[in-house]
Design a protein around this motif. Sequence first.
Motif, PDB file in Angstrom:
ATOM      1  N   ARG A 169       0.838  -1.317  -0.149  1.00 54.99           N
ATOM      2  CA  ARG A 169       0.063  -0.069   0.043  1.00 54.99           C
ATOM      3  C   ARG A 169       0.941   1.249  -0.238  1.00 54.99           C
ATOM      4  O   ARG A 169       0.639   2.219  -0.654  1.00 54.99           O
ATOM      5  CB  ARG A 169      -0.921  -0.155   1.262  1.00 54.99           C
ATOM      6  CG  ARG A 169      -1.717   1.177   1.294  1.00 54.99           C
ATOM      7  CD  ARG A 169      -2.449   1.341   2.540  1.00 54.99           C
ATOM      8  NE  ARG A 169      -3.470   2.403   2.263  1.00 54.99           N
ATOM      9  CZ  ARG A 169      -4.771   2.040   2.119  1.00 54.99           C
ATOM     10  NH1 ARG A 169      -5.238   0.834   1.875  1.00 54.99           N
ATOM     11  NH2 ARG A 169      -5.585   2.800   1.602  1.00 54.99           N
ATOM     12  N   GLU A 170       1.992   1.136   0.786  1.00 55.34           N
ATOM     13  CA  GLU A 170       2.751   2.334   0.727  1.00 55.34           C
ATOM     14  C   GLU A 170       3.538   2.668  -0.778  1.00 55.34           C
ATOM     15  O   GLU A 170       3.532   3.912  -0.798  1.00 55.34           O
ATOM     16  CB  GLU A 170       3.834   2.181   1.861  1.00 55.34           C
ATOM     17  CG  GLU A 170       4.749   1.176   1.705  1.00 55.34           C
ATOM     18  CD  GLU A 170       5.690   0.790   3.074  1.00 55.34           C
ATOM     19  OE1 GLU A 170       5.186   0.946   4.105  1.00 55.34           O
ATOM     20  OE2 GLU A 170       7.019   0.679   2.686  1.00 55.34           O
ATOM     21  N   ASP A 171       3.699   1.722  -1.385  1.00 56.19           N
ATOM     22  CA  ASP A 171       4.305   1.855  -2.671  1.00 56.19           C
ATOM     23  C   ASP A 171       3.244   2.484  -3.441  1.00 56.19           C
ATOM     24  O   ASP A 171       3.318   3.543  -4.289  1.00 56.19           O
ATOM     25  CB  ASP A 171       4.520   0.521  -3.316  1.00 56.19           C
ATOM     26  CG  ASP A 171       5.867  -0.120  -2.655  1.00 56.19           C
ATOM     27  OD1 ASP A 171       6.569   0.300  -1.943  1.00 56.19           O
ATOM     28  OD2 ASP A 171       5.662  -1.346  -2.692  1.00 56.19           O
ATOM     29  N   TYR A 172       2.042   2.073  -3.427  1.00 52.20           N
ATOM     30  CA  TYR A 172       0.797   2.482  -4.207  1.00 52.20           C
ATOM     31  C   TYR A 172       0.508   4.063  -3.806  1.00 52.20           C
ATOM     32  O   TYR A 172       0.559   5.064  -4.688  1.00 52.20           O
ATOM     33  CB  TYR A 172      -0.392   1.546  -3.856  1.00 52.20           C
ATOM     34  CG  TYR A 172      -1.839   2.284  -4.337  1.00 52.20           C
ATOM     35  CD1 TYR A 172      -2.114   2.199  -5.706  1.00 52.20           C
ATOM     36  CD2 TYR A 172      -2.816   2.549  -3.457  1.00 52.20           C
ATOM     37  CE1 TYR A 172      -3.087   2.681  -6.080  1.00 52.20           C
ATOM     38  CE2 TYR A 172      -3.941   3.156  -3.825  1.00 52.20           C
ATOM     39  CZ  TYR A 172      -4.206   3.202  -5.160  1.00 52.20           C
ATOM     40  OH  TYR A 172      -5.304   3.635  -5.512  1.00 52.20           O
ATOM     41  N   ASP A 173       0.594   4.232  -2.511  1.00 54.33           N
ATOM     42  CA  ASP A 173       0.498   5.782  -1.994  1.00 54.33           C
ATOM     43  C   ASP A 173       1.467   6.674  -2.529  1.00 54.33           C
ATOM     44  O   ASP A 173       1.091   7.516  -3.088  1.00 54.33           O
ATOM     45  CB  ASP A 173       0.447   5.806  -0.681  1.00 54.33           C
ATOM     46  CG  ASP A 173      -0.894   5.329   0.006  1.00 54.33           C
ATOM     47  OD1 ASP A 173      -1.722   5.174  -0.804  1.00 54.33           O
ATOM     48  OD2 ASP A 173      -0.943   5.048   1.386  1.00 54.33           O
ATOM     49  N   ARG A 174       2.636   5.895  -2.396  1.00 49.71           N
ATOM     50  CA  ARG A 174       3.670   7.111  -3.142  1.00 49.71           C
ATOM     51  C   ARG A 174       3.575   7.353  -4.632  1.00 49.71           C
ATOM     52  O   ARG A 174       3.676   8.199  -4.798  1.00 49.71           O
ATOM     53  CB  ARG A 174       5.094   6.327  -2.785  1.00 49.71           C
ATOM     54  CG  ARG A 174       6.502   7.252  -2.909  1.00 49.71           C
ATOM     55  CD  ARG A 174       7.544   6.382  -2.379  1.00 49.71           C
ATOM     56  NE  ARG A 174       7.556   5.624  -1.307  1.00 49.71           N
ATOM     57  CZ  ARG A 174       7.647   4.236  -1.401  1.00 49.71           C
ATOM     58  NH1 ARG A 174       7.927   3.586  -2.587  1.00 49.71           N
ATOM     59  NH2 ARG A 174       7.610   3.638  -0.350  1.00 49.71           N
ATOM     60  N   THR A 175       3.226   6.334  -5.486  1.00 50.54           N
ATOM     61  CA  THR A 175       3.182   6.660  -6.900  1.00 50.54           C
ATOM     62  C   THR A 175       1.977   7.611  -7.118  1.00 50.54           C
ATOM     63  O   THR A 175       2.202   8.061  -8.047  1.00 50.54           O
ATOM     64  CB  THR A 175       2.852   5.215  -7.690  1.00 50.54           C
ATOM     65  OG1 THR A 175       1.833   4.547  -7.136  1.00 50.54           O
ATOM     66  CG2 THR A 175       3.949   4.413  -7.659  1.00 50.54           C
ATOM     67  N   ARG A 176       1.087   7.584  -6.404  1.00 53.31           N
ATOM     68  CA  ARG A 176      -0.037   8.445  -6.582  1.00 53.31           C
ATOM     69  C   ARG A 176      -0.168   9.861  -5.925  1.00 53.31           C
ATOM     70  O   ARG A 176      -1.063  10.467  -5.632  1.00 53.31           O
ATOM     71  CB  ARG A 176      -1.539   7.873  -6.582  1.00 53.31           C
ATOM     72  CG  ARG A 176      -1.777   7.308  -5.140  1.00 53.31           C
ATOM     73  CD  ARG A 176      -3.101   6.564  -5.135  1.00 53.31           C
ATOM     74  NE  ARG A 176      -3.337   6.476  -3.711  1.00 53.31           N
ATOM     75  CZ  ARG A 176      -4.479   6.671  -2.988  1.00 53.31           C
ATOM     76  NH1 ARG A 176      -5.523   6.912  -3.530  1.00 53.31           N
ATOM     77  NH2 ARG A 176      -4.449   6.344  -1.787  1.00 53.31           N
ATOM     78  N   GLY A 177       0.989   9.701  -5.093  1.00 54.12           N
ATOM     79  CA  GLY A 177       1.335  11.119  -4.447  1.00 54.12           C
ATOM     80  C   GLY A 177       0.444  11.344  -3.380  1.00 54.12           C
ATOM     81  O   GLY A 177       0.206  12.455  -2.739  1.00 54.12           O
ATOM     82  N   ALA A 178       0.048  10.128  -2.462  1.00 52.38           N
ATOM     83  CA  ALA A 178      -1.072  10.525  -1.562  1.00 52.38           C
ATOM     84  C   ALA A 178      -0.238  10.795  -0.348  1.00 52.38           C
ATOM     85  O   ALA A 178       0.940  10.121   0.006  1.00 52.38           O
ATOM     86  CB  ALA A 178      -1.809   9.305  -1.311  1.00 52.38           C
TER      87      ALA A 178
END
Length: 178
Positions: A169-178
């Motif tokens: 999830r942290e990788d996903y959040d990082r790529t969408r700038g969350a």
Amino acid sequence: MQGILVRLRGFEKSDAEAMNRWASDEDVVRWHGPPDWPASRAQQERYIERANTADSADKAFAIETLDGKLVGDCGLRKIDWKSRKAEFFITIGEKQLWDKGFGTDALRIVIRLAFDKMNLNRLWLTVLADNPRAVRCYEKCGFVREGLLRQESFVDGKYRDVHMMALLREDYDRTRGA
Ligand SMILES: CC(C)(COP(=O)(O)OP(=O)(O)OC[C@H]1O[C@@H](n2cnc3c(N)ncnc32)[C@H](O)[C@@H]1OP(=O)(O)O)[C@@H](O)C(=O)NCCC(=O)NCCS
């Protein structure tokens, strides 16, 4: 649930015919492990019934193009609500439609479902190391290789290595700038 090229929907009984065709196509199923015995339409119907059961630990969906052509299936299995993780699986069964971006688009929809709606923390999968198309599709979506399982799978007369891959999830959040 809609992407750019495909949408995910629940299964209908009428999907069983195409799914049986895919399950009987060695070019398609060899990537999931050996087709040890021929598939049957009845088997596919039972799979669809189970997939549509509300309390199932697996969530499976049909993949159709935006103009309504059924092209594959995908989903999450081994959903673990405590550790908030699940295994991703996918098949674009219509092999003439490989390399057109459908698999990547379907995976991106499942990633949004897993993290934004189901509040999972980790998506993982295994893939034959000699399936570069699938590996590329997963890497495009941010999955990273976590390990190599040597000679894990016996396919077409040979033991084959398998990559373990995952997206946090942290990788996903990082790529969408969350
Ligand atoms: C794996 C699968 C889901 C991918 O879906 P798809 O719609 O074909 O894939 P996409 O078009 O989204 O992406 C494929 C990518 O792999 C690339 N690719 C294809 N063959 C390749 C090869 N031999 N080496 C490296 N890259 C390759 C494509 O060029 C594309 O990358 P690009 O967009 O950067 O050009 C689909 O091909 C499939 O279901 N295959 C059979 C079953 C299977 O392998 N399931 C997964 C088991 S883990």
